[in-house]
Design a protein around this motif. Structure first.
Motif, PDB file in Angstrom:
ATOM      1  N   VAL A 180      23.705   0.059  -9.979  1.00 39.67           N
ATOM      2  CA  VAL A 180      24.385   0.796 -10.798  1.00 39.67           C
ATOM      3  C   VAL A 180      25.461  -0.252 -11.445  1.00 39.67           C
ATOM      4  CG1 VAL A 180      24.107   2.924  -9.916  1.00 39.67           C
ATOM      5  CG2 VAL A 180      26.094   1.538  -9.199  1.00 39.67           C
ATOM      6  N   MET A 181      26.213   0.115 -12.642  1.00 36.72           N
ATOM      7  CA  MET A 181      27.354  -0.649 -12.959  1.00 36.72           C
ATOM      8  C   MET A 181      28.529   0.410 -12.994  1.00 36.72           C
ATOM      9  SD  MET A 181      26.144  -2.836 -16.285  1.00 36.72           S
ATOM     10  CE  MET A 181      27.923  -3.436 -16.446  1.00 36.72           C
ATOM     11  N   MET A 182      29.481   0.096 -12.267  1.00 40.04           N
ATOM     12  CA  MET A 182      30.579   1.098 -12.203  1.00 40.04           C
ATOM     13  C   MET A 182      31.185   1.522 -13.474  1.00 40.04           C
ATOM     14  SD  MET A 182      30.422   1.353  -8.955  1.00 40.04           S
ATOM     15  CE  MET A 182      31.513   2.717  -8.774  1.00 40.04           C
ATOM     16  N   GLY A 183      31.574   2.783 -13.584  1.00 38.52           N
ATOM     17  CA  GLY A 183      32.464   3.179 -14.848  1.00 38.52           C
ATOM     18  C   GLY A 183      31.403   3.796 -15.386  1.00 38.52           C
ATOM     19  N   ASP A 231      33.386  12.722 -23.809  1.00 39.04           N
ATOM     20  CA  ASP A 231      33.029  11.391 -24.423  1.00 39.04           C
ATOM     21  C   ASP A 231      31.270  11.275 -24.565  1.00 39.04           C
ATOM     22  OD1 ASP A 231      32.836  10.756 -21.926  1.00 39.04           O
ATOM     23  OD2 ASP A 231      33.949   9.151 -21.892  1.00 39.04           O
ATOM     24  N   GLY A 232      30.905  10.083 -25.116  1.00 40.61           N
ATOM     25  CA  GLY A 232      29.558   9.996 -25.092  1.00 40.61           C
ATOM     26  C   GLY A 232      28.891   9.797 -23.794  1.00 40.61           C
ATOM     27  N   ILE A 233      27.461  10.024 -23.664  1.00 44.12           N
ATOM     28  CA  ILE A 233      26.935  10.318 -22.489  1.00 44.12           C
ATOM     29  C   ILE A 233      25.429   9.295 -22.846  1.00 44.12           C
ATOM     30  CG2 ILE A 233      25.321  11.305 -20.845  1.00 44.12           C
ATOM     31  CD1 ILE A 233      27.379  13.431 -20.895  1.00 44.12           C
ATOM     32  N   VAL A 234      25.121   8.522 -22.056  1.00 46.78           N
ATOM     33  CA  VAL A 234      23.870   7.518 -21.931  1.00 46.78           C
ATOM     34  C   VAL A 234      22.903   7.743 -20.876  1.00 46.78           C
ATOM     35  CG1 VAL A 234      25.055   5.754 -23.181  1.00 46.78           C
ATOM     36  CG2 VAL A 234      24.722   5.671 -20.742  1.00 46.78           C
ATOM     37  N   ASP A 235      21.761   7.510 -20.862  1.00 48.31           N
ATOM     38  CA  ASP A 235      20.980   7.825 -19.790  1.00 48.31           C
ATOM     39  C   ASP A 235      21.283   7.220 -18.752  1.00 48.31           C
ATOM     40  OD1 ASP A 235      19.072   9.110 -21.476  1.00 48.31           O
ATOM     41  OD2 ASP A 235      17.763   7.437 -21.852  1.00 48.31           O
ATOM     42  N   GLY A 236      21.340   7.890 -17.326  1.00 47.14           N
ATOM     43  CA  GLY A 236      21.676   6.959 -16.065  1.00 47.14           C
ATOM     44  C   GLY A 236      23.113   7.382 -15.579  1.00 47.14           C
ATOM     45  N   ILE A 266      21.622   1.151 -13.786  1.00 46.32           N
ATOM     46  CA  ILE A 266      20.998   0.289 -14.886  1.00 46.32           C
ATOM     47  C   ILE A 266      19.666   0.748 -15.587  1.00 46.32           C
ATOM     48  CG2 ILE A 266      22.233  -1.608 -13.685  1.00 46.32           C
ATOM     49  CD1 ILE A 266      19.431  -2.653 -12.690  1.00 46.32           C
ATOM     50  N   SER A 267      19.334   0.325 -16.594  1.00 49.06           N
ATOM     51  CA  SER A 267      18.150   0.818 -17.273  1.00 49.06           C
ATOM     52  C   SER A 267      16.727   0.364 -16.496  1.00 49.06           C
ATOM     53  CB  SER A 267      18.072   0.358 -18.781  1.00 49.06           C
ATOM     54  OG  SER A 267      18.061  -1.154 -18.949  1.00 49.06           O
ATOM     55  N   ALA A 286      26.403  -1.766  -6.379  1.00 49.07           N
ATOM     56  CA  ALA A 286      27.109  -2.062  -7.801  1.00 49.07           C
ATOM     57  C   ALA A 286      26.459  -3.551  -8.051  1.00 49.07           C
ATOM     58  CB  ALA A 286      28.637  -1.954  -7.551  1.00 49.07           C
ATOM     59  N   VAL A 287      26.124  -3.722  -9.380  1.00 50.54           N
ATOM     60  CA  VAL A 287      25.962  -5.225  -9.966  1.00 50.54           C
ATOM     61  C   VAL A 287      26.759  -5.202 -11.168  1.00 50.54           C
ATOM     62  CG1 VAL A 287      23.561  -4.919  -9.158  1.00 50.54           C
ATOM     63  CG2 VAL A 287      23.854  -4.108 -11.382  1.00 50.54           C
ATOM     64  N   GLU A 288      26.874  -6.525 -11.504  1.00 53.41           N
ATOM     65  CA  GLU A 288      27.532  -6.955 -12.629  1.00 53.41           C
ATOM     66  C   GLU A 288      26.667  -6.979 -14.123  1.00 53.41           C
ATOM     67  OE1 GLU A 288      30.908  -7.220 -12.774  1.00 53.41           O
ATOM     68  OE2 GLU A 288      30.715  -6.753 -10.783  1.00 53.41           O
ATOM     69  N   ARG A 289      27.319  -6.910 -15.306  1.00 51.73           N
ATOM     70  CA  ARG A 289      26.532  -6.887 -16.467  1.00 51.73           C
ATOM     71  C   ARG A 289      25.378  -7.965 -16.561  1.00 51.73           C
ATOM     72  NH1 ARG A 289      26.218  -9.046 -21.428  1.00 51.73           N
ATOM     73  NH2 ARG A 289      25.824  -7.732 -23.298  1.00 51.73           N
ATOM     74  N   ASP A 290      25.697  -9.210 -16.153  1.00 54.96           N
ATOM     75  CA  ASP A 290      24.777 -10.137 -16.234  1.00 54.96           C
ATOM     76  C   ASP A 290      23.238  -9.756 -15.392  1.00 54.96           C
ATOM     77  OD1 ASP A 290      26.281 -11.523 -17.620  1.00 54.96           O
ATOM     78  OD2 ASP A 290      26.829 -12.994 -16.226  1.00 54.96           O
ATOM     79  N   GLU A 291      23.522  -9.108 -14.113  1.00 60.21           N
ATOM     80  CA  GLU A 291      22.265  -8.782 -13.398  1.00 60.21           C
ATOM     81  C   GLU A 291      21.459  -7.928 -14.327  1.00 60.21           C
ATOM     82  OE1 GLU A 291      20.923  -7.372  -9.043  1.00 60.21           O
ATOM     83  OE2 GLU A 291      22.864  -8.266  -9.375  1.00 60.21           O
ATOM     84  N   ALA A 292      22.496  -6.884 -14.744  1.00 59.93           N
ATOM     85  CA  ALA A 292      21.798  -5.532 -15.338  1.00 59.93           C
ATOM     86  C   ALA A 292      20.931  -6.125 -16.510  1.00 59.93           C
ATOM     87  CB  ALA A 292      22.747  -4.508 -15.840  1.00 59.93           C
ATOM     88  N   VAL A 293      21.408  -6.839 -17.399  1.00 61.70           N
ATOM     89  CA  VAL A 293      20.714  -7.536 -18.486  1.00 61.70           C
ATOM     90  C   VAL A 293      19.689  -8.290 -18.099  1.00 61.70           C
ATOM     91  CG1 VAL A 293      20.798  -9.216 -20.430  1.00 61.70           C
ATOM     92  CG2 VAL A 293      22.935  -7.642 -19.844  1.00 61.70           C
ATOM     93  N   ALA A 294      19.594  -9.081 -17.071  1.00 63.57           N
ATOM     94  CA  ALA A 294      18.627  -9.967 -16.639  1.00 63.57           C
ATOM     95  C   ALA A 294      17.378  -9.059 -16.136  1.00 63.57           C
ATOM     96  CB  ALA A 294      18.980 -10.840 -15.515  1.00 63.57           C
ATOM     97  N   ALA A 295      17.689  -8.038 -15.383  1.00 62.18           N
ATOM     98  CA  ALA A 295      16.620  -6.850 -15.105  1.00 62.18           C
ATOM     99  C   ALA A 295      15.927  -6.100 -16.018  1.00 62.18           C
ATOM    100  CB  ALA A 295      17.275  -5.869 -14.020  1.00 62.18           C
ATOM    101  N   ALA A 296      16.778  -5.851 -17.269  1.00 60.74           N
ATOM    102  CA  ALA A 296      16.158  -5.183 -18.288  1.00 60.74           C
ATOM    103  C   ALA A 296      15.329  -6.109 -19.186  1.00 60.74           C
ATOM    104  CB  ALA A 296      17.298  -4.669 -19.350  1.00 60.74           C
ATOM    105  N   ARG A 297      15.571  -7.582 -19.062  1.00 60.39           N
ATOM    106  CA  ARG A 297      14.848  -8.413 -19.752  1.00 60.39           C
ATOM    107  C   ARG A 297      13.579  -8.655 -18.926  1.00 60.39           C
ATOM    108  NH1 ARG A 297      19.546 -12.701 -21.628  1.00 60.39           N
ATOM    109  NH2 ARG A 297      20.162 -11.575 -23.546  1.00 60.39           N
ATOM    110  N   ARG A 298      13.599  -8.725 -17.672  1.00 64.36           N
ATOM    111  CA  ARG A 298      12.505  -9.061 -16.792  1.00 64.36           C
ATOM    112  C   ARG A 298      11.238  -7.707 -16.999  1.00 64.36           C
ATOM    113  NH1 ARG A 298      16.117 -10.610 -13.138  1.00 64.36           N
ATOM    114  NH2 ARG A 298      15.950  -8.633 -12.092  1.00 64.36           N
TER     115      ARG A 298
END
Length: 344
Positions: A180-183, A231-236, A266-267, A286-298
């Motif tokens: 997850v990413m916090m927030g 406010d707006g909601i996203v999956d996850g 994370i997606s 908890a992970v940072e944005r870079d790890e979340a983006v890298a996992a999504a790309r994989r």
């Protein structure tokens, strides 16, 4: 037109594709397949684009037959067994269902959601660009409803002449805590509560559906109350209502909400989480944005590799299989005199 006819199925069997994108500003939930990895695998086996609509099974299987022609189809997800007229079909293998034959999808054994894809997809009119069924708005699906016995799903007969294929590639094996990413409202919780969220074990509650999975575990206390301006909601998104028990929002979620969201899954881990059953335990990290983006790309690269990972099905050389291939192109009389005339 060739039809896939429903003989029986569970109450939440429905058509699902990638989802209804671009309408959340109007309050329209995106919906879509709960496990996009399994959807992409089933579609690859029958030559479809990865986001083509398929039949999604939730907790239960079903029975079908085809009328008006043959159908090339594949089932993937949740360890469901597939059989035709009682004969089992190998996992992650496409197969031809001949007119009049019966197809049975067994109950999920290792997860919750499975997908039955048909070559060419279903000839059903989309609503707002998608066939995905959304229960609360009655958008999509077959005439705004989930599937039921005696429903007929029209298919495209011109897409069925394909060679059965098998897929040895499994989804990327991700283990350990759900990332997850916090927030975005983690400031509504004390550092002690955030630490509890990340260090505790939660369980999937029986109150879990396509809209959200309720978790049970230690109570998460709010530092500034449990109401915020919607406010707006996203999956996850993981929101924490007044009960202090987290709710993970899934594909059929609302588009806005007024509870603080402690973290966002994370997606790349959404499908893995969606396949968890009630009673199963889950932990978060908890992970940072870079790890979340890298996992999504994989995950995206893995889905793109599916067509190149297909191989033709190797059938056993049985009499039935050889006869079905129409291999004989002519006959000769071994006792007839030899001739060199090319017209004979």
């Amino acid at each position: 037109m060739t039809d896939l006819v429903v003989k029986s199925c569970g109450p939440m069997t429905s058509l699902q594709d990638r989802g209804r994108l671009g309408y959340e500003g109007f309050g329209v939930s995106p919906s879509g397949a709960m496990d996009r990895r399994a959807l992409a695998m089933a579609n690859a086996l029958v030559g479809n684009a990865p986001e083509t609509a398929a039949v999604e099974f939730m907790n239960l299987g079903g029975a079908f037959m085809c009328e008006g022609g043959d159908l090339h189809l594949a089932l993937v997800g949740a360890g469901c067994a597939l059989s035709i007229d009682g004969a089992p079909v190998d996992p992650q293998t496409s197969v031809v269902l001949k007119e009049g034959q019966s197809l049975e999808v067994g109950h999920p054994r290792t997860g919750t959601f499975a997908y039955l894809a048909v070559a060419g997809g279903f000839a059903v009119e989309p609503e707002l660009g998608s066939l995905s069924f959304h229960l609360r708005s009655r958008l999509g699906g077959l005439k705004g409803a989930p599937l039921k016995a005696e429903d007929r799903l029209p298919c495209r007969p011109e897409s069925q002449d394909r060679e059965p294929m098998q897929l040895a590639l499994d989804p990327p094996e991700e283990s350990g805590p759900i990332r997850v990413m916090m927030g975005p409202q983690d400031d509504y919780f004390t550092p002690e509560t955030i630490r509890m969220f990340l260090e505790s074990e939660f369980a999937i509650s029986p109150q879990a559906d396509r809209m959200g999975f309720q978790l049970t575990g230690p109570r998460l206390e709010h530092a500034k109350g449990f109401n915020i301006v919607s406010d707006g909601i996203v999956d996850g998104h993981i929101q924490v209502p007044g009960s202090g028990q987290p709710i993970v929002l899934m594909r059929d979620r609302q588009t806005a909400g007024g509870y603080p969201k402690i973290a966002t899954m994370i997606s790349a881990d959404l499908a893995r989480f969606a396949q968890m059953r009630p009673g199963m335990s889950v932990r978060f990290t908890a992970v940072e944005r870079d790890e979340a983006v890298a996992a999504a790309r994989r995950l995206k690269d893995w889905m793109a590799s599916l067509p190149s990972s297909l191989t033709p099905v190797r059938f056993a050389l049985t009499t039935e299989h050889l006869l079905s291939r129409n291999l004989i192109g002519g006959t000769v009389d071994a006792l007839a005199p030899a001739t060199t005339d090319p017209n004979d």
